[in-house]
Enzyme design. Structure first.
Site, PDB file in Angstrom:
ATOM      1  NE  ARG A 172      -3.437  -2.237  -0.170  1.00 32.48           N
ATOM      2  CZ  ARG A 172      -3.544  -3.418  -0.677  1.00 32.48           C
ATOM      3  NH1 ARG A 172      -2.281  -3.530  -1.315  1.00 32.48           N
ATOM      4  NH2 ARG A 172      -4.303  -4.587  -0.860  1.00 32.48           N
ATOM      5  CB  SER A 222      -9.840  -2.491   2.577  1.00 31.01           C
ATOM      6  OG  SER A 222      -8.874  -2.932   4.106  1.00 31.01           O
ATOM      7  CD  GLU A 292      -5.838  -0.658   1.877  1.00 30.99           C
ATOM      8  OE1 GLU A 292      -6.771  -0.080   0.391  1.00 30.99           O
ATOM      9  OE2 GLU A 292      -5.851  -1.265   2.423  1.00 30.99           O
TER      10      GLU A 292
END
Length: 334
Positions: A172, A222, A292
């Protein structure tokens, strides 16, 4: 900042004034952008950035605002949204695409051309630019595995081509998060494959996504990164938080790693619920969750200082949980 001035300087560019960003975010939340700008080409973005720098405007770049929360006060200055930059060109085993294009659409076009490597992305709702910025991934695949080159624009207006090994991809993460460069174009390098096999894999992943994720509600995808050695959804479930409603936002009853907008939620609802989750999981499991989802923009003055208002705004479900817990503690002490 004179919004009329930028509209006069770029008369062919679609520019909206005081535009609610709730019309564009996947959570359906977010305050207004002073100026929301829709360029169509790399050169147009470059010209706009240079002009804004000269005028000393603050600049924010958005893809398609899928894994994003814009605060209720909105965004000051110029907000550039790249969704009109969506050209896709396929040649042999390469796909060259402007970064406003949807990752799902690029995955679909790869399948139609008999190219394999992007099946994992068939359900990721972000733009190509967002996918590069976050090194988006799912079901064991990440975009870094299939990116050959990224064309970026520096904040001082220079266009640079960066190879994969210059992008500092990790979980990420990409170089763009530190350099603040803007991804304009990406070249994917794929492999030839069997269309039936590709389709079968995409159908399988689509089924897994639709059966497990709350796609029937607005959400930012998410919310948290996966902590090493843990599954975020299970941590939240085990802490008894699944189903918790805060204002109009709810920890999804279908997948605890998602927060959904079930009743005209505000960005403040989302942010306060995220902070509560982080606090509970740290106290319960000693795990520091990291978001995230990216949170940007200005606080809405009328909603600032809401810390400590949890019991006032929490759902009846939570109140009952807290009441039961208190009663249980009393019984155990007695």
């Amino acid at each position: 900042m004179n919004v009329d001035k930028i509209k006069q300087h770029f008369p062919e560019t679609n520019i909206k004034v005081n535009e609610p960003l709730s019309h564009y975010t996947y959570t359906k939340t977010g305050g207004p952008a002073d100026a929301l700008i829709f360029p169509k080409t790399k050169e147009e973005v470059q010209a706009i950035i240079k002009w804004l720098n000269e005028e000393d405007w603050p600049v924010t770049i958005l893809g398609n605002a899928s894994n994003l929360i814009v605060k209720d006060g909105g965004i000051r200055g110029a907000t550039i949204i790249l969704t009109d930059m969506n050209q896709i060109v396929i040649k042999d085993k390469s796909i060259k695409v402007l970064t406003g294009a949807a990752l799902i659409e690029v995955s679909k076009r790869a399948y139609q051309s008999g190219l394999t490597g992007l099946e994992f992305a068939c359900g990721i709702p972000g733009s190509i630019g967002g996918a590069v910025y976050m090194n988006a991934g799912a079901y064991g695949g990440e975009v870094r595995e299939v990116i050959k080159q990224v064309t970026v624009l520096t904040r001082d207006g220079r266009i640079i081509e960066r190879d994969n090994d210059e992008m500092d991809f990790s979980y990420r993460h990409s170089k763009l998060q530190e350099s603040d460069e803007i991804a304009l174009e990406v070249v994917f390098e794929l492999e030839e494959g069997d269309k039936e096999v590709i389709k079968e894999k995409m159908d399988e992943l689509t089924y897994l996504r639709t059966s497990k994720q709350p796609l029937e509600y607005p959400s930012c995808g998410s919310v948290f990164k996966r902590p090493t050695g843990y599954f975020t959804g299970k941590l939240i479930q085990d802490a008894g938080l699944q189903g918790l409603t805060w204002g109009g936002a709810q920890i999804s009853t279908k997948h605890a790693g998602f927060i959904v907008n079930i009743d005209n939620a505000t960005a403040t609802d989302y942010i306060e619920l995220i902070e509560h989750i982080k606090k509970v999981i740290l106290e319960t499991d000693g795990v520091q969750l990291e978001t995230e989802v990216k949170i940007i923009g200005e606080d809405y003055p009328a909603l600032s200082g809401a810390e400590g208002s949890f019991l006032k705004r929490a759902s009846n479900t939570l109140k009952e949980k807290l009441k039961d817990k208190k009663q249980k503690t009393v019984i155990e002490k007695s």
